[in-house]
Design an enzyme around this catalytic site. Structure first.
Site, short mmCIF file in Angstrom:
data_model
loop_
_atom_site.label_atom_id
_atom_site.label_comp_id
_atom_site.label_asym_id
_atom_site.label_seq_id
_atom_site.Cartn_x
_atom_site.Cartn_y
_atom_site.Cartn_z
CG HIS A 41 71.33 -1.32 -11.37
ND1 HIS A 41 72.22 -1.46 -10.32
CD2 HIS A 41 70.15 -1.83 -10.92
CE1 HIS A 41 71.61 -2.03 -9.30
NE2 HIS A 41 70.36 -2.26 -9.63
CE1 TYR A 57 31.16 -15.05 -41.18
CE2 TYR A 57 32.74 -15.85 -39.55
CZ TYR A 57 31.48 -15.89 -40.12
OH TYR A 57 30.54 -16.76 -39.64
CE1 TYR A 106 66.62 -1.86 -1.15
CE2 TYR A 106 65.37 -0.23 -2.40
CZ TYR A 106 66.19 -1.35 -2.36
OH TYR A 106 66.56 -1.96 -3.53
CD GLU A 158 64.61 -6.62 -7.43
OE1 GLU A 158 64.77 -6.97 -8.61
OE2 GLU A 158 65.21 -5.65 -6.92
CG ASN A 166 63.29 2.16 -7.82
OD1 ASN A 166 63.07 1.06 -8.31
ND2 ASN A 166 63.75 2.32 -6.59
NE ARG A 214 28.83 -11.61 -43.59
CZ ARG A 214 28.58 -12.82 -43.07
NH1 ARG A 214 27.77 -12.93 -42.04
NH2 ARG A 214 29.15 -13.90 -43.56
CG PHE A 219 59.26 -0.64 -7.97
CD1 PHE A 219 59.13 -1.99 -8.22
CD2 PHE A 219 59.57 -0.24 -6.68
CE1 PHE A 219 59.30 -2.94 -7.23
CE2 PHE A 219 59.75 -1.18 -5.67
CZ PHE A 219 59.61 -2.53 -5.95
#
Length: 518
Positions: free
Chosen positions: A95, A291, A65, A423, A207, A294, A339
């Site tokens: 990309h 609060y 791959y 994916e 990646n 405290r 990844f």
């Protein structure tokens, strides 16, 4: 061969990658500064070995791959050996589709450092010269312009890392010390030429979880400072409101010994040591404080422990291989899911919530400071009506708290399938990271507003003096912002107070006198 390596500080902002793990303390030291990166010669052997494995695969018949196949849903399409280099360049170009504003420079530096460190582990198959080129850009403080949006936190931070890689090809834009220049011009200025990526190199470069990791590390670094600052500001408010120190007593917290609560209580006790204000109301008729006073140890302490948990996760992540496929010394290659950003996505969501709570309780103390509590003038000025006083800064704090509540909706529970279903589960960790970063920005501002109000309240307790740590903090604040009795540009005071928070000067001055806070 040892499969780890180390970022060891040498001097100034230098980091040397050698044998061991990246040291988080070194990241704190260099954060926000240019980085001089040095790579030990011993690391190149493993890089060269994994590269030889990839070159054998590229010339063989076996389908691996991303080496001789397409990507994502196209993984079944074989690529001819003559097209393997073009395949890698096409990967980067296709990309680099990020959108939105630029990633902050301090995070880009971490991304580049983490990527170089990961590639030097010798499981990615890149060439030594490719790593050296990325390291050269980092050491020169030539930072690729990386849009914030576009990663799903799944097959690594594909879009952000593609933008990080563009300058290696002579493309994209680079922020240099002199300004933004095109990628090819940036290389020329450094005496470099665009590279031609070899088999698998583009995939190895994009990646990985470096965008998410950088955000997580950055949020932790800033958050660790904010924890100390929040304790100082809270102690200042406690003095200004003449609150009780009894909820911070050591013997009380021994009954519920969460480490973060114990540390917070100890910090506040040290900050208020020697307080005359405490002595002045030791016999008052108040039974207990609200609060927001405290329960400072419980809220700040829980945030402390959340950051410590996140620190463990991030330290593991930045010292891991997050590539795919990975190459082993015996020549084996495995396509897995190293990844996937889920470990980071979950803790980034957790970090956002933890830091937001520092702002949430801070805004409640701001409100209390304005309420006329225990003799303070309402809205922290003597003459109101004509003057709106500190009424509206609380609005700003409330608006930021409200926005944080939206930002704290977890990104990690979402998933949108991509790559035509290949994916089919993604982490959205990148979104968790950018949201957490925005939460930190907001909380810094909220604390800046509280410290203005707390200092104003403390002025009205004069001449009775607070504890030594609070006194130091109050002096630093007053060196930057004056006491107010009439309306003026309070927005300018908030900006100055925010600069003071981000400068870390108050924490430094206090620790210089008291020693390191927890």
């Amino acid at each position: 061969m040892n499969d780890n390596h180390n970022a060891q500080s040498t001097s100034g902002n230098s980091i040397r990658l050698s044998g061991g793990d990246l040291d988080f303390a070194s990241l704190v030291r260099i954060f926000g500064c240019p980085v001089n990166l040095d790579i030990d010669d011993s690391l190149w052997e493993r890089v060269t070995s994994s590269r030889k494995t990839i070159e054998k695969i590229a010339q063989g018949e076996k389908a691996v791959y991303g080496v001789n196949t397409g990507f994502g849903n196209l993984c079944t399409k074989r690529i001819h050996p003559d097209q393997l280099e073009q395949l890698q360049e096409n990967l980067i170009l296709s990309h680099a589709v990020g959108v939105g504003g630029p990633t902050p420079p301090e995070l880009v530096r971490l991304m580049m450092l983490f990527k170089v460190a990961a590639l030097c582990r010798g499981h990615s198959g890149v060439r030594c010269e490719t790593i050296r080129m990325l390291a050269a850009l980092l050491s020169a403080d030539y930072l690729p312009i990386i849009p914030l949006q576009g990663s799903l936190g799944a097959s690594g931070d594909l879009a952000p890392l593609a933008h990080m890689v563009l300058p290696l090809l002579g493309k994209g834009e680079v922020l240099t010390p002199e300004g933004v220049v095109p990628g090819e011009r940036a290389l020329e200025q450094l005496g470099l030429k665009p590279t031609q990526l070899g088999a698998k190199e583009g995939l190895a470069l994009i990646n990985g979880t470096q965008f998410m990791s950088a955000h997580a590390a950055g949020v932790i670094i800033r958050g660790l400072h904010l924890l100390k600052h929040a304790d100082i500001v809270a102690a200042t408010s406690l003095e200004g409101l003449r609150g009780s120190l009894r909820p911070f007593m050591e013997k009380l917290h021994e009954l519920r010994p969460h480490p973060g609560c114990i540390d917070t209580a100890e910090n506040v006790r040290r900050l208020m040591d020697g307080s005359r204000i405490l002595e002045s109301h030791v016999n008052c008729n108040r039974v207990q404080d609200p609060y927001s006073l405290r329960c400072i140890p419980q809220v700040h302490g829980a945030a402390r422990q959340a950051l410590q948990h996140a620190l463990q996760v991030v330290t593991t992540e930045i010292n891991s291989v997050t590539d795919n496929p990975v190459i082993f010394a015996d020549g084996d290659t495995i396509s897995g899911g190293l990844f996937h950003g889920e470990p980071l996505a979950l803790i980034l969501d957790y970090l956002a919530v933890a830091v937001a709570e520092l702002g949430n309780i801070s805004e409640r103390r701001i409100y209390l400071l304005l309420s006329g509590y225990d003799g303070l003038p309402e809205l922290l000025m003597k003459e109101t009506g004509l003057n709106s006083a500190f009424m509206i800064p609380q609005y700003t704090a409330a608006a930021l708290v409200s926005e944080n509540k939206i930002l704290c909706h977890p990104a990690s529970v979402d998933s949108i399938p991509s790559a035509l279903g290949q994916e089919d589960h993604v982490s959205m960790g990148s979104i968790a990271g950018t949201k957490a970063w925005r939460v930190v920005n907001h909380v810094e501002t909220i604390l800046a507003i509280e410290q203005l109000c707390a200092a104003q309240a403390l002025d009205y307790r004069a001449p009775i003096e607070p504890g030594i740590g609070v006194k130091i903090a109050h002096k630093v604040i007053r060196n930057h912002v004056e006491h107010s009795e009439t309306d003026h540009l309070l927005g300018a005071d908030i900006e100055e107070s925010l600069r003071l928070v981000r400068s870390e000067r108050i924490v430094a001055e206090v620790e210089n006198e008291l020693g390191a806070l927890k």
